[in-house]
Each structure stands twice: as C-alpha cells, then as structure tokens.
Design an enzyme around this catalytic site. Structure first.
Site, PDB file in Angstrom:
ATOM      1  N   HIS A   1       0.820  -1.224   0.000  1.00 20.06           N
ATOM      2  CA  HIS A   1       0.000   0.000   0.000  1.00 20.06           C
ATOM      3  C   HIS A   1       0.851   1.271   0.000  1.00 20.06           C
ATOM      4  O   HIS A   1       0.381   2.323   0.439  1.00 20.06           O
ATOM      5  CB  HIS A   1      -0.951   0.063   1.222  1.00 20.06           C
ATOM      6  CG  HIS A   1      -1.514  -1.252   1.648  1.00 20.06           C
ATOM      7  ND1 HIS A   1      -2.210  -2.054   0.777  1.00 20.06           N
ATOM      8  CD2 HIS A   1      -1.464  -1.917   2.831  1.00 20.06           C
ATOM      9  CE1 HIS A   1      -2.573  -3.162   1.416  1.00 20.06           C
ATOM     10  NE2 HIS A   1      -2.121  -3.105   2.652  1.00 20.06           N
ATOM     11  N   ARG A   2       2.108   1.170  -0.422  1.00 16.74           N
ATOM     12  CA  ARG A   2       3.015   2.334  -0.410  1.00 16.74           C
ATOM     13  C   ARG A   2       3.280   2.853   1.015  1.00 16.74           C
ATOM     14  O   ARG A   2       3.719   3.970   1.199  1.00 16.74           O
ATOM     15  CB  ARG A   2       2.473   3.488  -1.276  1.00 16.74           C
ATOM     16  CG  ARG A   2       2.371   3.140  -2.762  1.00 16.74           C
ATOM     17  CD  ARG A   2       3.770   3.061  -3.380  1.00 16.74           C
ATOM     18  NE  ARG A   2       3.761   2.903  -4.819  1.00 16.74           N
ATOM     19  CZ  ARG A   2       3.849   1.722  -5.459  1.00 16.74           C
ATOM     20  NH1 ARG A   2       3.915   0.585  -4.775  1.00 16.74           N
ATOM     21  NH2 ARG A   2       3.895   1.678  -6.772  1.00 16.74           N
ATOM     22  N   LEU A   3       3.018   2.004   2.016  1.00 12.06           N
ATOM     23  CA  LEU A   3       3.323   2.387   3.406  1.00 12.06           C
ATOM     24  C   LEU A   3       4.701   1.821   3.757  1.00 12.06           C
ATOM     25  O   LEU A   3       4.826   0.894   4.569  1.00 12.06           O
ATOM     26  CB  LEU A   3       2.261   1.833   4.364  1.00 12.06           C
ATOM     27  CG  LEU A   3       1.008   2.674   4.555  1.00 12.06           C
ATOM     28  CD1 LEU A   3       0.102   2.067   5.625  1.00 12.06           C
ATOM     29  CD2 LEU A   3       1.358   4.113   4.943  1.00 12.06           C
TER      30      LEU A   3
END
Ligand SMILES: Cc1cc2nc3c(=O)[nH]c(=O)nc-3n(C[C@H](O)[C@H](O)[C@H](O)COP(=O)(O)O)c2cc1C
Length: 215
Positions: free
Chosen positions: A193-195
C-alpha cells in the site's frame, strides 16, 4: 516509437520484507553490510553499484554510478579519476550523497556525508588488484575530458599496454580512492500500500541517532 509515453499504470506492489526499529542494527554501517550480503545472496546484479551525487561550486547537482569497493568502519570507499568531473565537484564541495538500490529486494539505502581521499597505500593496493587491462585503461583515460574519437582512445591504450608488457603497472597519481564519511544514512524497505518502512540514522555528537520516518 511513441514520442509520448505513458507510464502511469506501471506499478509494483512491494511486499517481501519489513524493516523495524527493534531489529535494525544500531550501527548503520553494519546494517549496510548486512543488506549487501543479502543482495549478494539474492543474486542482485551489480549489487555494489551506487549512484553518487555531487554538487560543485555552481550548485548544479550531477550523478553517476560508482562501485563500492570497501565498506570500512569509517565509511564507504570507491575509486575513480581524481581529475574527472565528479572529482572537480568534490574538490569544490566535499559533500556528496550516494544511493544503493536493490530492486529485487525492494530496498534502498541513502547515504549523505563528506568525502576524503583514501591513503596512497589503499589506492596502490586496490589498483594492483585490478586486472592489467583495467590498470592500463585507468592510465590512458582522461576521464570526463572531450575525446576526438574512439579510435584514438584505443590507440592510446595499445601504446600504453605495450610499454608495460609484463612489468608491474604503476598507479597514476590522478587515479585513486575516496571514502564517503557518512553523517546521515537512511534505510528504505518497500511495503504494501506504499506504506514503506524508513529508518534514518543521523550522527549527532558522534553518536548515531535512529528515527522512523513517514513513508
Ligand atoms: C555500474 C557502473 C559502475 C561504475 N563504476 C565506476 C567506478 O567505480 N568508478 C568510476 O570512476 N566510474 C565508474 N562508472 C562510470 C561512471 O558512472 C561515470 O561515467 C564516470 O566515472 C565519469 O563520471 P564523471 O564525469 O561524473 O566524473 C561506473 C558506471 C556504471 C554504469
């Protein structure tokens, strides 16, 4: 070939591994060593290649790859021509940034610091480890200067190679090593999630201070 290309749908989800405050080594150079070993084991191509950014007196950044040759307690060592474009920028401003990137492991390491020249002994030792052909190339390349054509470069190489024959090739004074002495080292691990995970180390009063950054 399309002149305008659209990469907006090129997207990879990063999900292999995590990086945590509790497991990251408290000595960031040791953590770099660990990640280099992982990259080697994973078969990453040119896993020691780093992008090296310099900013000379005119404030214009420039970047190129160099190969990390020694990871030492004091920093990261690479070899180049002391009269090249990067070396001129370093003479004007020793502050540099370097980036290691292993896409196969979804990892990057960002290094910021100052460079110093390594000793002549270290440069000599590494120069003599290099194959003969590369030693000759280091001698004949006025790295980053304009060259008339390929043919004349090859001719210079042949003439130089013939001169040395079986003799021990002398390291030219204009070729040697630099060591990046880091002030800031950031580890980045791709996450879903691009985290992403980002752990930064900053040298404050000679001690490494560790913090997590928002992705
Ligand atoms: C994978 C890779 C590794 C490289 N390693 C080095 C190196 O260790 N030393 C070096 O001087 N140039 C190396 N080069 C060439 C540099 O990227 C660059 O072209 C050259 O050093 C001249 O840069 P400059 O004009 O900015 O000084 C490498 C290039 C690549 C693509």
């Amino acid at each position: 070939m399309e002149q305008n290309m659209d990469f907006s749908t090129v997207r990879n989800e990063y999900q292999q591994m995590a990086l945590d405050e509790n497991t990251v080594l408290k000595e960031p150079l040791k953590q770099i060593a660990l990640w280099l070993e992982d990259a080697h084991k994973a078969g990453c191509l040119e896993y020691t290649a780093m992008s090296l950014a310099t900013v000379g007196a005119n404030g214009q950044p420039s970047v190129r790859k160099v190969l990390l040759k020694y990871l030492m307690a004091e920093g990261l060592c690479f070899f180049t021509n002391y009269e090249s474009r990067k070396a001129i920028a370093i003479d004007e401003n020793p502050k540099v940034a370097a980036l290691l990137f292993w896409p196969e492991l979804e990892r990057q390491v960002n290094i910021e610091g100052e460079v110093v020249k390594v000793s002549a002994e270290i440069s000599d030792a590494y120069f003599h480890e290099r194959p003969f052909d590369s030693q000759i190339s280091a001698r004949v390349s006025n790295q980053s200067s304009f060259a008339p054509d390929r043919k004349s470069i090859e001719q210079r190489w042949k003439t130089e190679a013939a001169q040395w024959g079986n003799k021990l090739v002398e390291r030219p004074s204009y070729w040697g090593g630099y060591q990046i002495v880091p002030q800031r080292i950031e580890f980045w691990q791709g996450r879903p999630h691009r985290l992403h995970d980002r752990i930064v180390f900053q040298l404050i009063d000679n001690k490494w201070n560790m913090q997590r950054l928002y992705p």
